[in-house]
Design an enzyme around this catalytic site. Structure first.
Site, mmCIF file in Angstrom:
data_model
loop_
_atom_site.group_PDB
_atom_site.id
_atom_site.type_symbol
_atom_site.label_atom_id
_atom_site.label_comp_id
_atom_site.label_asym_id
_atom_site.label_seq_id
_atom_site.Cartn_x
_atom_site.Cartn_y
_atom_site.Cartn_z
ATOM 1 N N GLU A 277 37.103 45.005 41.420
ATOM 2 C CA GLU A 277 38.372 44.282 41.498
ATOM 3 C C GLU A 277 39.499 45.242 41.132
ATOM 4 O OE1 GLU A 277 40.463 40.461 39.250
ATOM 5 O OE2 GLU A 277 39.088 41.779 38.186
ATOM 6 N N LYS A 348 39.731 33.954 44.653
ATOM 7 C CA LYS A 348 39.233 33.583 43.328
ATOM 8 C C LYS A 348 39.589 32.136 43.004
ATOM 9 C CE LYS A 348 39.197 35.442 38.603
ATOM 10 N NZ LYS A 348 39.752 36.506 37.738
ATOM 11 N N CYS A 401 35.375 38.835 38.574
ATOM 12 C CA CYS A 401 35.663 39.115 37.171
ATOM 13 C C CYS A 401 35.389 37.913 36.276
ATOM 14 C CB CYS A 401 37.106 39.603 37.043
ATOM 15 S SG CYS A 401 37.440 40.442 35.456
#
Length: 528
Positions: A277, A348, A401
């Site tokens: 990321e 995300k 993440c």
């Protein structure tokens, strides 16, 4: 006044209780990686039960729990301050960040002990009540205000260890319940040495022993099967401070490109290359701009047919003429003279509050909070996670993440992927305990789901993790390392009990323990 007299005084007693509460929380925190003080850390839970039980009031129990929680989360989360040191203009906020987060998280421990003190009755069933309430509040911590499931009690056991295998049955929260219940069973021995207390302690020891032995048997039978797919994980070791210097941009791109195009290992050409990321300090929109040299350089580093998965931010039109911003994972295939083809995009879903969006954004902006945090504009959350179906690659579920902290985000049933990819950016937290603990927590998702996970970060810790939570070939790129890992992707296991049932067995067990502890002894008194 002698030390003994001072200790017996009101002020001395209060300071002793404060110190004891802080020490208990600190010991529990030190059970987690990278510290690994497992035995003293686990014994902190019976000590916490005793602190709550001996509190003179519900309020006193709350403050004891809050102090212990503050110490626990301060040691576990102090690294958040590191993110504010990246920008010198925000460095003054680092001490506040290091203290405010544990102060807020400590409320859950305080609430658990206060309710325990309010409901608990004399007798050994207090152990069940304490374990049930503590783990209920731990579970709520993962959900309330979007949740922050950092270092639950079950993650005290290192991922990949024998005890951690229980997460395949009941998840990390269920493992936490077993851990707290088994260790809290020793608390009655502090006050009594009778037959009942010894039996309860023996039962707690047996529960922990069965957990470890059962996990050891599972690991002894673990036989990874090669899926036939070769993965290359790239870690360029680019510190966060260096990313935003314009003169470093070309060097950063070149670093990722050169590692990607590096020599093949004995495994042959990688089928999939994974960048972390925020690998490049730019947006996807700028990369694919026809005037940009970056996309051609990326394509040049790949062979035709190779897939690149990378985390990048992007701007897009949400359909009403307004721009939205996503923290996204892109899967791109090199198609030869045509360059890179975008095969799939994942936005995300579970964003980081105060990191990727500002809660109550308009109000906070008017109060000037937006200028104090790393959120110049909010990201837009994507839909619930859905896997990528890519040409020539087993179905994969991206978790970007922070999302890898949350159990149960990987679809089951017909949508079940064959592996998880976790592009992450731990460079914000430097060479602290944060990236090490993040790796441990992420590896629990592999155990829970029975799926391998490829984890790529800019500065560490990166690895290909097998479905038992262990780095494949025992290879990790630790914090501060630069290089690549080439490894064969293991096949997924059959769906685990946890992937089918989630946290429901744990929630039902918690409800049963709370009911047992709250109702036991009603209408009668038993010597404590």
């Amino acid at each position: 006044m002698t030390p003994a007299d001072w200790t017996r005084s009101g002020a001395g007693q209060r300071l002793t209780v404060i110190a004891a509460s802080l020490v208990v929380g600190a010991l529990a925190a030190l059970a987690h990686p990278p510290f690994g003080l497992l035995l003293p850390g686990l014994l902190a839970y019976p000590a916490l039960l005793i602190l709550g039980d001996r509190a003179g009031s519900v309020r006193a129990a709350f403050w004891r729990g809050w102090l212990a929680g503050f110490a626990y989360f301060f040691i576990g989360c102090w690294w958040v301050a590191e993110a504010f040191l990246v920008n010198p203009d925000q460095a003054w906020m680092a001490p506040f960040a290091a203290c405010l987060l544990p102060a807020g998280m400590g409320l859950f421990w305080g609430g658990a002990l206060a309710l325990f003190r309010r409901v608990r009755r004399p007798g050994l069933a207090r152990v069940a009540l304490f374990a049930g309430l503590f783990c209920l509040f731990e579970w709520l911590r993962g959900w309330v205000l979007t949740g922050f499931p950092w270092n639950p009690a079950g993650a005290s056991w290192a991922a990949g260890s024998a005890a951690s295998q229980t997460a395949a049955l009941v998840g990390v929260y269920g493992l936490g319940l077993i851990t707290v219940l088994g260790t809290a069973a020793f608390a009655p021995l502090v006050e009594r040495r009778d037959r009942k207390a010894i039996i309860v302690a023996g039962a707690g020891l047996a529960l922990i022993a069965v957990t470890i032995i059962g996990g050891a048997v599972r690991l002894a039978r673990a036989e990874p099967t090669d899926s036939g797919t070769v993965i290359r994980i790239v870690q360029a070791n680019i510190e966060q401070q260096a990313k935003w210097t314009p003169e470093n941009f070309a060097a950063i791109v070149q670093s990722y490109v050169s590692l990607t195009a590096g020599p093949e290992s004995d495994l042959g050409r990688p089928d999939v290359v994974i960048w972390p990321e925020g690998a490049l300090p730019t947006t996807f929109n700028d990369i694919v701009d026809p005037r940009s040299w970056v996309a051609p350089a990326m394509a040049e580093a790949l062979d035709e047919g190779q897939v690149l998965i990378v985390g990048l931010s992007r701007a897009y039109d949400r359909g009403d003429g307004q721009a939205s911003y996503g923290n996204s994972a892109f899967a791109m295939t090199d198609i030869g003279v045509g360059g890179l083809r975008v095969d799939a995009v994942y936005d995300k879903h579970h964003l980081v509050p105060f990191g990727e969006y500002l809660p109550a954004g308009p109000l906070m902006s008017r109060l000037g909070v937006r200028s104090l945090v790393h959120v110049p504009s909010d990201f837009t959350p994507g839909p619930p996670p859905q896997p990528f179906d890519l040409p020539g690659v087993p179905r994969v579920q991206p978790l970007i993440c922070y999302e890898s902290l949350f159990p149960g985000m990987t679809p089951d049933g017909a949508e079940r992927p064959a592996w998880i990819v976790n592009p992450s950016n731990d460079a914000w937290y430097g060479a602290t305990s944060g990236p090490v603990q993040n790796f441990n927590l992420s590896a629990y998702r592999a155990i829970e789901e029975g799926l391998p996970m490829a984890r790529a970060t800019p500065t560490g810790v990166s690895a290909l993790i097998d479905p038992w939570g262990r780095p494949v070939d025992k290879r990790k790129l630790e914090t501060g390392a630069r290089g690549v890992i080439d490894a064969r992707l293991p096949q997924a296991l059959e769906p685990t009990p946890y992937s089918r049932w989630g946290d429901w067995p744990m929630v039902l067990a918690v409800a049963g323990l709370i009911g047992l502890g709250a109702l036991s002894g009603r209408g009668r008194r038993e010597a404590a």
